[in-house]
Scaffold this motif. Structure first.
Motif, PDB file in Angstrom:
ATOM      1  N   MET A   1      30.453  14.415 -17.416  1.00 19.52           N
ATOM      2  CA  MET A   1      30.320  13.001 -17.123  1.00 19.52           C
ATOM      3  C   MET A   1      30.281  12.231 -18.441  1.00 19.52           C
ATOM      4  SD  MET A   1      27.509  10.897 -14.887  1.00 19.52           S
ATOM      5  CE  MET A   1      28.193  11.527 -13.382  1.00 19.52           C
ATOM      6  N   LYS A   2      30.903  11.075 -18.450  1.00 19.53           N
ATOM      7  CA  LYS A   2      30.900  10.203 -19.623  1.00 19.53           C
ATOM      8  C   LYS A   2      29.890   9.081 -19.395  1.00 19.53           C
ATOM      9  CE  LYS A   2      35.490  10.955 -21.333  1.00 19.53           C
ATOM     10  NZ  LYS A   2      36.169  10.337 -22.443  1.00 19.53           N
ATOM     11  N   LEU A   3      28.904   9.004 -20.303  1.00 21.20           N
ATOM     12  CA  LEU A   3      27.823   8.034 -20.179  1.00 21.20           C
ATOM     13  C   LEU A   3      27.899   7.002 -21.291  1.00 21.20           C
ATOM     14  CD1 LEU A   3      24.923  10.603 -19.604  1.00 21.20           C
ATOM     15  CD2 LEU A   3      26.182   9.322 -17.850  1.00 21.20           C
ATOM     16  N   LEU A   4      27.927   5.744 -20.915  1.00 21.22           N
ATOM     17  CA  LEU A   4      27.841   4.655 -21.876  1.00 21.22           C
ATOM     18  C   LEU A   4      26.390   4.178 -21.876  1.00 21.22           C
ATOM     19  CD1 LEU A   4      28.967   2.593 -23.851  1.00 21.22           C
ATOM     20  CD2 LEU A   4      29.612   1.185 -21.887  1.00 21.22           C
ATOM     21  N   VAL A   5      25.725   4.322 -23.003  1.00 23.34           N
ATOM     22  CA  VAL A   5      24.309   3.967 -23.124  1.00 23.34           C
ATOM     23  C   VAL A   5      24.187   2.717 -23.984  1.00 23.34           C
ATOM     24  CG1 VAL A   5      22.047   4.726 -23.947  1.00 23.34           C
ATOM     25  CG2 VAL A   5      23.621   6.377 -22.901  1.00 23.34           C
ATOM     26  N   LEU A   6      23.538   1.710 -23.441  1.00 23.41           N
ATOM     27  CA  LEU A   6      23.290   0.458 -24.155  1.00 23.41           C
ATOM     28  C   LEU A   6      21.793   0.375 -24.424  1.00 23.41           C
ATOM     29  CD1 LEU A   6      24.967  -2.161 -24.915  1.00 23.41           C
ATOM     30  CD2 LEU A   6      23.886  -3.178 -22.925  1.00 23.41           C
TER      31      LEU A   6
END
Length: 140
Positions: A1-6
């Protein structure tokens, strides 16, 4: 899974794991962390006093990347625009995430423009959004 964390504070694999619950394992995911150059207040934002915000975002980026890497999480990181929505949009141009994870301060500690609406993000980008609170001392 590709996670974009802000995030506007450094985060660890444990904090990311807690935010995701059973939806994903950070150590089995590809993580792109974005530290937006958020301002402390509207006055600093509107007067374009960006130096402190950029330096803070760079420190968050570096500390998070070091922490995640030492905990076995495959991660890359960058700083982002002072507008978190723009920072997400920019990141998604080069990182096709499956999910967005947002770490934000609790009410009363939020930085200027840190109050993103999860539903708006989901509708605008078509991705599920997870949110976790994080304090300026790094705890969540």
């Amino acid at each position: 899974m590709k996670l974009l964390v802000l995030t506007s504070e450094p985060v660890s694999a444990d904090q990311l794991r807690t935010a995701l619950g059973d939806r994903a394992d950070p150590q089995e995911s590809e993580v792109m962390l974005v530290a937006p150059a958020l301002q402390e207040n509207a006055l600093r934002f509107w007067f374009s006093d960006a130096d402190r915000a950029i330096a803070r975002a760079e420190a968050v980026r570096r500390q998070s990347l070091d922490q995640l890497g030492s905990e076995g999480v495959s991660a890359s990181a960058d700083t982002g625009e002072a507008d978190p929505l723009q920072a997400v949009q920019d990141a998604l141009l080069t990182f096709p995430a499956d999910r967005i994870v947002i770490f934000s301060h609790p009410e009363g500690e939020k930085l200027y423009r840190e109050d993103l609406d999860d539903r708006e993000l989901e509708q605008r980008f078509g991705l599920p959004v997870d949110r976790a609170q994080i304090s300026s001392d790094g705890s969540s």
